[in-house]
Design a protein around this motif. Structure first.
Motif, PDB file in Angstrom:
ATOM      1  N   HIS A 209     -74.561 -92.075  60.687  1.00 29.59           N
ATOM      2  CA  HIS A 209     -75.444 -90.942  60.944  1.00 29.59           C
ATOM      3  C   HIS A 209     -76.730 -91.479  61.556  1.00 29.59           C
ATOM      4  O   HIS A 209     -77.248 -92.490  61.101  1.00 29.59           O
TER       5      HIS A 209
ATOM      6  N   GLU B  94     -69.707 -80.032  59.328  1.00 29.20           N
ATOM      7  CA  GLU B  94     -70.337 -80.927  58.348  1.00 29.20           C
ATOM      8  C   GLU B  94     -71.525 -80.237  57.704  1.00 29.20           C
ATOM      9  O   GLU B  94     -71.765 -80.380  56.503  1.00 29.20           O
ATOM     10  N   GLU B  95     -72.267 -79.479  58.506  1.00 29.55           N
ATOM     11  CA  GLU B  95     -73.488 -78.827  57.997  1.00 29.55           C
ATOM     12  C   GLU B  95     -73.188 -77.758  56.947  1.00 29.55           C
ATOM     13  O   GLU B  95     -74.075 -77.354  56.217  1.00 29.55           O
TER      14      GLU B  95
ATOM     15  N   ASP C 208     -68.954 -86.071  63.499  1.00 27.27           N
ATOM     16  CA  ASP C 208     -69.039 -84.627  63.232  1.00 27.27           C
ATOM     17  C   ASP C 208     -69.574 -83.918  64.475  1.00 27.27           C
ATOM     18  O   ASP C 208     -70.322 -84.483  65.252  1.00 27.27           O
TER      19      ASP C 208
ATOM     20  N   CYS D 263     -79.422 -82.167  64.201  1.00 25.44           N
ATOM     21  CA  CYS D 263     -79.024 -83.275  63.326  1.00 25.44           C
ATOM     22  C   CYS D 263     -78.444 -84.394  64.195  1.00 25.44           C
ATOM     23  O   CYS D 263     -77.922 -85.393  63.674  1.00 25.44           O
TER      24      CYS D 263
ATOM     25  N   HIS E  18     -75.791 -84.716  65.971  1.00 27.85           N
ATOM     26  CA  HIS E  18     -74.362 -85.055  65.920  1.00 27.85           C
ATOM     27  C   HIS E  18     -73.834 -85.332  67.335  1.00 27.85           C
ATOM     28  O   HIS E  18     -72.758 -85.901  67.491  1.00 27.85           O
TER      29      HIS E  18
END
Ligand SMILES: [Zn+2]
Ligand SMILES: [Zn+2]
Length: 446
Positions: A202, A174-175, A105, A139, A141
């Protein structure tokens, strides 16, 4: 070597549904994989720092997508851009065999970075809601995308060792829980080879850097956003008998909702009903005519999800009736169009991959971890076709010194989405790349 030989035999026995013809070969190349990954790391770390410094919010990952599409093209992939918005699909056909999808992502978050890293993000942009916001890969990514490139590089340079099709995708948003949905709606399984296997990882802010965590079965939850509009009859605060107070009714609903999980669900069936917002009224002496409750509702199975939604509706209406509201003023429950379905890891496939990762990395670096109530839209790739064997795993990012001091002092560690989240990117990227590379080499073994 003994351990490896043992695991190899277990893998062969356990993999009736997969053809692991070259499992021995895959395991024997473990040290070779480590060497190849290490050799790629300087280039990957340069890419990581670049991505980290140039984060983009959900659905506007234009530069990120363009940059990485170019990289995949240079590695020999057939690349299609703008799939489901800014999504990228990179296909590498390499003879007969199954199709493996690997997803990373791309989106970052409206967070002001406070990691103190030399390459910290200074990006400021305007959000979908029109607000000025700092942007950060909070996050991480960026570690997912860098490892995606590392995996693409290793596999494209080693085509003689595998046979089949690789579909490597870069997913937007994705968020916001909509990127997977948008890519699927834009024909991901129709315009491109449909996968037999799907993999993603992840980074984890609660595992030591370089440690893989996996969960067979449900691993992420169904996430629903639910609104309850509580209507009433407004009036003067000194004349409550002439009103129907929506704050009192709302409070009753909040109280009654607490019994849904605690009294109606099987204690072995995890779920969450959280009222995250309760808005009503303007002034001390006015009884409002309306209140609005905003809930997050989480579960694993479809049945439990439905039970919770039905229960919320029943309780809201029931409390309205108990208060003596007329039919037309009863509370209205609506589901926001932001549903993220639960993510399910095919148990047998997940256990097989975990054994493979153990053979690659050693048993102290691969552990089974409990499922979480967070959401991840990776689950949609499996739900769109449940014959796909799908797995998402965690790769620990907590730097070892921080991990150690947290163990000793009990101090908290920054979570994902924290402005302070600075994973040990080198370990995350190297571990994930090695795991993905070995997974594909095993699944697509000649
Ligand atoms: Zn996130
Ligand atoms: Zn994330």
């Amino acid at each position: 070597m003994k351990t490896i030989a043992f695991i190899t035999s277990v893998l062969c026995l356990a993999s009736s549904s997969l053809s692991y013809a070259a499992t021995n070969a895959a395991v024997n190349t473990s040290s070779n994989n480590t060497k190849l990954v290490n050799a790629a790391m300087p280039e990957l770390m340069t890419l990581y720092k670049d991505l980290h410094q140039s984060p983009e919010l959900s659905s506007v990952e234009f530069n990120t997508a363009k940059k990485l599409a170019k990289t995949a093209r240079a590695l020999g992939f057939e690349v299609t851009e703008k799939v489901g918005g800014t999504g990228v699909v990179a296909v590498l056909k390499n003879g007969k065999g199954p199709t493996v999808l690997i997803r990373a992502d791309m989106d970052a978050l409206p967070v002001k970075e406070q990691t103190g890293l030399a390459f910290a993000s200074k990006v400021i942009t305007t959000t979908e809601e029109g607000l000025q916001a700092h942007v950060m890969h909070a996050c991480a990514h960026d570690t997912h995308m860098t490892s995606w490139v590392g995996t693409a590089k290793l596999l494209s340079e080693n085509k003689k060792s595998w046979s089949g099709t690789l579909v490597m995708i870069l997913q937007p948003a994705e968020e916001r829980g909509r990127g997977a949905k948008d890519m699927l709606a834009d024909g991901l399984y129709k315009r491109f080879p449909k996968p037999d296997y799907a993999l993603a990882f992840h980074n984890s802010a609660s595992l030591k850097a370089g440690v893989i965590g996996y969960t067979p079965g449900f691993t992420f939850a169904n996430v629903d956003s639910v609104n309850i509009l509580v209507k009433g009859i407004g009036g003067h605060g000194a004349y409550p008998h002439a009103t129907k107070d929506p704050i009192v009714l709302g409070a009753r609903i909040v109280g009654a909702l607490q019994t849904l999980v605690s009294r109606e669900l099987d204690p072995q069936d995890p779920a969450v009903v959280t009222v995250g917002s309760f808005q009503s009224g303007t002034k001390h002496n006015i009884i409002s005519d309306q209140a609005l409750l905003l809930l997050t509702v989480r579960s694993y199975s479809d049945e439990t999800r439905q039970k919770l939604i039905d229960g919320i509706t029943r309780i809201a209406k029931g409390e309205g009736i108990a208060m003596g509201l007329p039919e037309k003023l009863l509370p209205v429950v609506t589901l926001k169009d932001e549903y993220t379905p639960a993510t399910y890891n095919a148990p047998e496939f997940t256990n097989e991959m975990a054994q493979l990762f153990t053979a690659e990395l050693g048993k102290d670096r691969v552990i089974e971890v409990p499922a979480v109530m967070a959401g991840e839209d990776f689950g949609r790739y499996y739900r769109a076709d449940t014959s796909i064997k799908s797995m998402i795993f965690w790769v620990g990012g907590v730097p070892h010194d921080k991990w150690q001091s947290a163990q000793e002092t009990g101090a908290g560690l920054p979570s994902l989405h924290s402005p302070f989240w600075a994973p040990d990117a080198r370990k995350v990227i190297a571990t994930a790349t090695q795991a993905m590379n070995s997974a594909v080499l095993t699944i697509l073994a000649k």
